[in-house]
Design a protein around this motif. Structure first.
Motif, PDB file in Angstrom:
ATOM      1  N   GLN A 212       0.828  -1.206   0.000  1.00 13.43           N
ATOM      2  CA  GLN A 212       0.000   0.000   0.000  1.00 13.43           C
ATOM      3  C   GLN A 212       0.863   1.257   0.000  1.00 13.43           C
ATOM      4  OE1 GLN A 212      -3.519  -0.212  -0.081  1.00 13.43           O
ATOM      5  NE2 GLN A 212      -2.938  -2.321  -0.499  1.00 13.43           N
ATOM      6  N   LEU A 213       2.175   1.088   0.056  1.00  9.76           N
ATOM      7  CA  LEU A 213       3.086   2.222   0.172  1.00  9.76           C
ATOM      8  C   LEU A 213       2.979   3.188  -1.000  1.00  9.76           C
ATOM      9  CD1 LEU A 213       5.198   3.514   1.975  1.00  9.76           C
ATOM     10  CD2 LEU A 213       6.923   2.076   0.900  1.00  9.76           C
TER      11      LEU A 213
ATOM     12  N   ALA B 239      -4.548  12.764  12.189  1.00  8.38           N
ATOM     13  CA  ALA B 239      -5.640  11.898  11.759  1.00  8.38           C
ATOM     14  C   ALA B 239      -5.110  10.465  11.731  1.00  8.38           C
ATOM     15  CB  ALA B 239      -6.117  12.319  10.376  1.00  8.38           C
ATOM     16  N   ASP B 240      -5.961   9.529  12.045  1.00 10.83           N
ATOM     17  CA  ASP B 240      -5.524   8.145  12.028  1.00 10.83           C
ATOM     18  C   ASP B 240      -6.425   7.360  11.108  1.00 10.83           C
ATOM     19  OD1 ASP B 240      -4.029   5.941  12.681  1.00 10.83           O
ATOM     20  OD2 ASP B 240      -5.226   5.467  14.445  1.00 10.83           O
ATOM     21  N   PRO B 241      -5.960   6.826  10.029  1.00  2.08           N
ATOM     22  CA  PRO B 241      -4.571   6.917   9.566  1.00  2.08           C
ATOM     23  C   PRO B 241      -4.314   8.213   8.800  1.00  2.08           C
ATOM     24  CG  PRO B 241      -5.836   5.554   8.071  1.00  2.08           C
ATOM     25  CD  PRO B 241      -6.776   5.960   9.182  1.00  2.08           C
ATOM     26  N   VAL B 242      -3.060   8.606   8.744  1.00  2.00           N
ATOM     27  CA  VAL B 242      -2.653   9.795   7.996  1.00  2.00           C
ATOM     28  C   VAL B 242      -2.781   9.503   6.503  1.00  2.00           C
ATOM     29  CG1 VAL B 242      -0.689  11.282   7.416  1.00  2.00           C
ATOM     30  CG2 VAL B 242      -1.073  10.574   9.789  1.00  2.00           C
ATOM     31  N   ASP B 243      -3.362  10.433   5.763  1.00  2.00           N
ATOM     32  CA  ASP B 243      -3.399  10.314   4.301  1.00  2.00           C
ATOM     33  C   ASP B 243      -2.102  10.924   3.782  1.00  2.00           C
ATOM     34  OD1 ASP B 243      -3.790  10.316   1.581  1.00  2.00           O
ATOM     35  OD2 ASP B 243      -5.792  11.209   1.663  1.00  2.00           O
ATOM     36  N   TRP B 244      -1.096  10.078   3.603  1.00  2.00           N
ATOM     37  CA  TRP B 244       0.249  10.535   3.243  1.00  2.00           C
ATOM     38  C   TRP B 244       0.287  11.294   1.926  1.00  2.00           C
ATOM     39  CZ3 TRP B 244       3.893  10.588   6.783  1.00  2.00           C
ATOM     40  CH2 TRP B 244       3.816   9.711   7.850  1.00  2.00           C
ATOM     41  N   ALA B 245      -0.654  11.005   1.013  1.00  2.00           N
ATOM     42  CA  ALA B 245      -0.659  11.691  -0.282  1.00  2.00           C
ATOM     43  C   ALA B 245      -1.067  13.151  -0.149  1.00  2.00           C
ATOM     44  CB  ALA B 245      -1.576  10.966  -1.264  1.00  2.00           C
ATOM     45  N   GLN B 246      -1.575  13.568   1.036  1.00  2.00           N
ATOM     46  CA  GLN B 246      -1.950  14.966   1.250  1.00  2.00           C
ATOM     47  C   GLN B 246      -0.763  15.838   1.634  1.00  2.00           C
ATOM     48  OE1 GLN B 246      -5.294  15.147   3.962  1.00  2.00           O
ATOM     49  NE2 GLN B 246      -6.684  14.364   2.421  1.00  2.00           N
TER      50      GLN B 246
ATOM     51  N   TRP C  80       9.671  10.236   0.706  1.00  2.00           N
ATOM     52  CA  TRP C  80       9.138   9.565   1.885  1.00  2.00           C
ATOM     53  C   TRP C  80       9.782  10.154   3.152  1.00  2.00           C
ATOM     54  CZ3 TRP C  80       5.085   7.208   3.422  1.00  2.00           C
ATOM     55  CH2 TRP C  80       5.086   6.540   4.647  1.00  2.00           C
ATOM     56  N   ALA C  81      11.082  10.378   3.106  1.00  2.00           N
ATOM     57  CA  ALA C  81      11.762  10.994   4.250  1.00  2.00           C
ATOM     58  C   ALA C  81      11.170  12.373   4.547  1.00  2.00           C
ATOM     59  CB  ALA C  81      13.262  11.097   3.979  1.00  2.00           C
ATOM     60  N   ALA C  82      10.830  13.138   3.500  1.00  2.00           N
ATOM     61  CA  ALA C  82      10.243  14.468   3.691  1.00  2.00           C
ATOM     62  C   ALA C  82       8.866  14.374   4.352  1.00  2.00           C
ATOM     63  CB  ALA C  82      10.142  15.209   2.362  1.00  2.00           C
ATOM     64  N   LYS C  83       8.066  13.389   3.958  1.00  2.00           N
ATOM     65  CA  LYS C  83       6.751  13.198   4.571  1.00  2.00           C
ATOM     66  C   LYS C  83       6.896  12.882   6.059  1.00  2.00           C
ATOM     67  CE  LYS C  83       4.827  11.288   0.280  1.00  2.00           C
ATOM     68  NZ  LYS C  83       3.572  11.980  -0.013  1.00  2.00           N
ATOM     69  N   GLU C  84       7.803  11.953   6.364  1.00  2.00           N
ATOM     70  CA  GLU C  84       8.042  11.583   7.762  1.00  2.00           C
ATOM     71  C   GLU C  84       8.586  12.774   8.560  1.00  2.00           C
ATOM     72  OE1 GLU C  84       7.572   8.827   9.555  1.00  2.00           O
ATOM     73  OE2 GLU C  84       7.192   7.260   8.089  1.00  2.00           O
ATOM     74  N   ALA C  85       9.503  13.522   7.969  1.00  2.00           N
ATOM     75  CA  ALA C  85      10.069  14.692   8.656  1.00  2.00           C
ATOM     76  C   ALA C  85       8.988  15.746   8.905  1.00  2.00           C
ATOM     77  CB  ALA C  85      11.213  15.281   7.833  1.00  2.00           C
ATOM     78  N   PHE C  86       8.073  15.905   7.955  1.00  2.00           N
ATOM     79  CA  PHE C  86       6.972  16.853   8.163  1.00  2.00           C
ATOM     80  C   PHE C  86       6.123  16.446   9.360  1.00  2.00           C
ATOM     81  CE2 PHE C  86       2.441  17.501   7.779  1.00  2.00           C
ATOM     82  CZ  PHE C  86       2.399  18.880   7.942  1.00  2.00           C
ATOM     83  N   ILE C  87       5.741  15.168   9.432  1.00  2.00           N
ATOM     84  CA  ILE C  87       4.915  14.700  10.546  1.00  2.00           C
ATOM     85  C   ILE C  87       5.636  14.944  11.875  1.00  2.00           C
ATOM     86  CG2 ILE C  87       3.881  12.660  11.629  1.00  2.00           C
ATOM     87  CD1 ILE C  87       2.283  13.746   9.202  1.00  2.00           C
ATOM     88  N   LYS C  88       6.936  14.702  11.904  1.00  2.00           N
ATOM     89  CA  LYS C  88       7.708  14.948  13.127  1.00  2.00           C
ATOM     90  C   LYS C  88       7.735  16.432  13.470  1.00  2.00           C
ATOM     91  CE  LYS C  88      10.564  10.867  12.448  1.00  2.00           C
ATOM     92  NZ  LYS C  88      11.878  10.351  12.046  1.00  2.00           N
ATOM     93  N   ALA C  89       7.913  17.281  12.455  1.00  2.00           N
ATOM     94  CA  ALA C  89       7.929  18.731  12.690  1.00  2.00           C
ATOM     95  C   ALA C  89       6.585  19.200  13.216  1.00  2.00           C
ATOM     96  CB  ALA C  89       8.297  19.476  11.404  1.00  2.00           C
TER      97      ALA C  89
END
Length: 139
Positions: free
Chosen positions: A27-28, A81-88, A59-68
């Motif tokens: 699903q990645l 939101a659970d689950p996060v819509d990563w494409a947003q 992908w690293a940028a998406k993860e870094a954004f969530i951390k920020a």
């Protein structure tokens, strides 16, 4: 006055990321905006590397954004939101391959009025990204 309110960093081991992207039924790939997928395909054709290699930094940028974003609420319950819509949350590049983070949909509404800054780098088998969030404060 602008103020840095969040900072995130992420590191991706590219061979493992590629393996995850190539797993049957993964699903990645849904985590990526169609523009990210098209750009990765175009870069793969130009470089001879597979598209997943070019998606690892995003992908690293998406993860870094969530951390920020999460770091803005230190000591408070999570607001994700659970689950996060990563494409947003996705990375677009200009004609010179400079990245910019784009927020859309419910994620953008939840984050509010924020300016993002992103830097992505690849070195050998690793991709990394740093994201900072900037908000205007009164004063």
């Amino acid at each position: 006055m602008p103020e840095i309110t969040g900072l995130g960093i992420d590191l991706v081991y590219i061979p493992e990321f590629i393996a995850q992207m190539n797993e049957p039924g993964t699903q990645l790939a849904r985590a990526f905006h169609p523009r990210e997928l098209r750009l990765a395909t175009a870069r793969a054709a130009a470089t001879g590397r597979e598209p997943a290699y070019h998606l690892a930094g995003r992908w690293a940028a998406k993860e870094a954004f969530i951390k920020a974003w999460s770091s803005e609420f230190f000591g408070e319950p999570p607001r994700l939101a659970d689950p996060v819509d990563w494409a947003q949350v996705w990375v677009e590049s200009d004609a010179w391959n400079r990245p910019r983070l784009v927020l859309e949909g419910e994620l953008a509404a939840g984050v509010g009025n924020v300016t993002t800054h992103v830097s992505i780098s690849h070195d050998g088998e690793y991709a990394t990204a740093v994201v900072s969030l900037e908000r205007k404060t009164h004063g």
